[in-house]
Design a protein around this motif. Sequence first.
Motif, PDB file in Angstrom:
ATOM      1  N   LEU A  42      -3.397  -2.873   0.038  1.00  0.00           N
ATOM      2  CA  LEU A  42      -2.088  -3.445   0.340  1.00  0.00           C
ATOM      3  C   LEU A  42      -2.196  -4.870   0.862  1.00  0.00           C
ATOM      4  O   LEU A  42      -1.248  -5.648   0.747  1.00  0.00           O
ATOM      5  CB  LEU A  42      -1.349  -2.555   1.334  1.00  0.00           C
ATOM      6  CG  LEU A  42      -1.000  -1.154   0.801  1.00  0.00           C
ATOM      7  CD1 LEU A  42      -0.260  -0.348   1.848  1.00  0.00           C
ATOM      8  CD2 LEU A  42      -0.168  -1.243  -0.469  1.00  0.00           C
TER       9      LEU A  42
ATOM     10  N   PRO B  48      -2.964  -7.583  -2.986  1.00  0.00           N
ATOM     11  CA  PRO B  48      -2.104  -7.075  -4.056  1.00  0.00           C
ATOM     12  C   PRO B  48      -2.693  -7.254  -5.454  1.00  0.00           C
ATOM     13  O   PRO B  48      -2.385  -6.458  -6.342  1.00  0.00           O
ATOM     14  CB  PRO B  48      -0.803  -7.862  -3.887  1.00  0.00           C
ATOM     15  CG  PRO B  48      -1.137  -9.021  -3.000  1.00  0.00           C
ATOM     16  CD  PRO B  48      -2.266  -8.583  -2.141  1.00  0.00           C
TER      17      PRO B  48
ATOM     18  N   SER C 195       5.999  -0.796  -5.590  1.00  0.00           N
ATOM     19  CA  SER C 195       6.226  -1.804  -4.548  1.00  0.00           C
ATOM     20  C   SER C 195       5.855  -1.291  -3.157  1.00  0.00           C
ATOM     21  O   SER C 195       6.652  -1.393  -2.204  1.00  0.00           O
ATOM     22  CB  SER C 195       7.686  -2.273  -4.553  1.00  0.00           C
ATOM     23  OG  SER C 195       8.038  -2.819  -5.801  1.00  0.00           O
TER      24      SER C 195
ATOM     25  N   ARG D 195       4.344  -1.344   0.534  1.00  0.00           N
ATOM     26  CA  ARG D 195       4.083  -2.397   1.502  1.00  0.00           C
ATOM     27  C   ARG D 195       3.891  -1.779   2.885  1.00  0.00           C
ATOM     28  O   ARG D 195       4.446  -0.711   3.178  1.00  0.00           O
ATOM     29  CB  ARG D 195       5.210  -3.418   1.537  1.00  0.00           C
ATOM     30  CG  ARG D 195       6.577  -2.846   1.867  1.00  0.00           C
ATOM     31  CD  ARG D 195       7.525  -3.020   0.722  1.00  0.00           C
ATOM     32  NE  ARG D 195       8.846  -2.474   0.985  1.00  0.00           N
ATOM     33  CZ  ARG D 195       9.514  -1.750   0.089  1.00  0.00           C
ATOM     34  NH1 ARG D 195       8.984  -1.484  -1.107  1.00  0.00           N
ATOM     35  NH2 ARG D 195      10.725  -1.306   0.372  1.00  0.00           N
TER      36      ARG D 195
END
Length: 409
Positions: A255, A258, A371, A373
């Motif tokens: 994370l 990326p 996505s 995060r």
Amino acid sequence: MTTSTAPSATDLFAQAMRYDHRADPYPYYAQLRREPVVRMDDGSWLVSGHREIRQLLHDPRSSADRLNPQTKVPKAARGLLVQDPPLHDQLRRVVSQEFIPRITGMRDHLGALVSGLLDAQAGDRPGRLDVVADLAYPLPVTVICELLGVPREDEPLFGSIARRLTRGLDPIDTQTEEELRELDQARGELMQYLEGVIARRRTEPGTDLLSGLMFHQDPDDVMGPVQLRVTLGLLLIAGHETTVNLIANGTLALLRNPDALARLREDPDLATPLVEEVLRYDPPVQMSGRSALADIDLAGTTIPKGSRIRLLLAAGNRDATRFDDPDRFVPDRRDNAHLGFGGGIHYCIGATLARAEAQIALTALARRLRSPRLVADPPPYRENAVLRGPEQLLVAFDQLVPDGPQGVS
């Protein structure tokens, strides 16, 4: 005019062990590597260079038996990790003969377990999961319980014991008197629990690893009652505690990088070198210990016989004399001779299983979370300095996509 004095190795090591530096002890490790072999104020020796650590891991004069003599634990009652030949070799041979065949061909089962754990997080999107509590911990706990024949529902009991015992691996001066009392209590609780597990298996043998150890085919290698309890305890605790950190540290690295996450999502084969890089870049076990059976010449100095030695594995893994750009996470790094699983005759016996669990878990996270995060960076860390990893790793995501064919074969 004032003059500044460079901090001593003892001060730097103390800084690295402080909890408020748990999220990033590596700057202190880098300073320690300026002297790859150094004597500490307490008379012990700290070794932080890659070459020097590898030499000691393979040197028969470097004993794994580093228990304090005041513990008065008989050699026969000491665990595999703190045994020297010939008893170490006998115990390891028995464990290997029973352990390795049982983990062969487990990848499909591991994939199914990972899928089930992630499927349990499905719901209204967007979502959030705690990688530690929802995946990194339950996966290896389930696997080691299945292998050993230990009831999964006993996890709250042995999990509490494991947390107290692993804290005992840290330098003693970082532990409170209460923690030291809890450590003694945990040892007693673990032995009592294991006696019950062994007693049940003695009357109801099965095909599990514990049964294999108890009724080993070679009568000359059958473990005594004390050795059996100690070995079972080691496999139960080490079989999940380190893998939790490997998966969590790997998720954190992905994370924070990326590009590596995107590459893994598109190329599941990247998982193999990527996990090796996690083991180098942010290993779940930060250090190990040895004692000198004889004078050992190392890096221009002599470690005297009888000395206690700390091997700072995580520092050696970022040694610029061995690795190019060592502070950068390179998922397909070549020639990655890391120290993440130790080395020599005490090389981690569960390395193959830990690698498979991490490869499958990290690939599934990359493939199924859209996505993802970090909710907090850095995340809160466990108290442990030796077994270093996040206590909690909250990840927000837009969607948990349905599972498909396993990405890692």
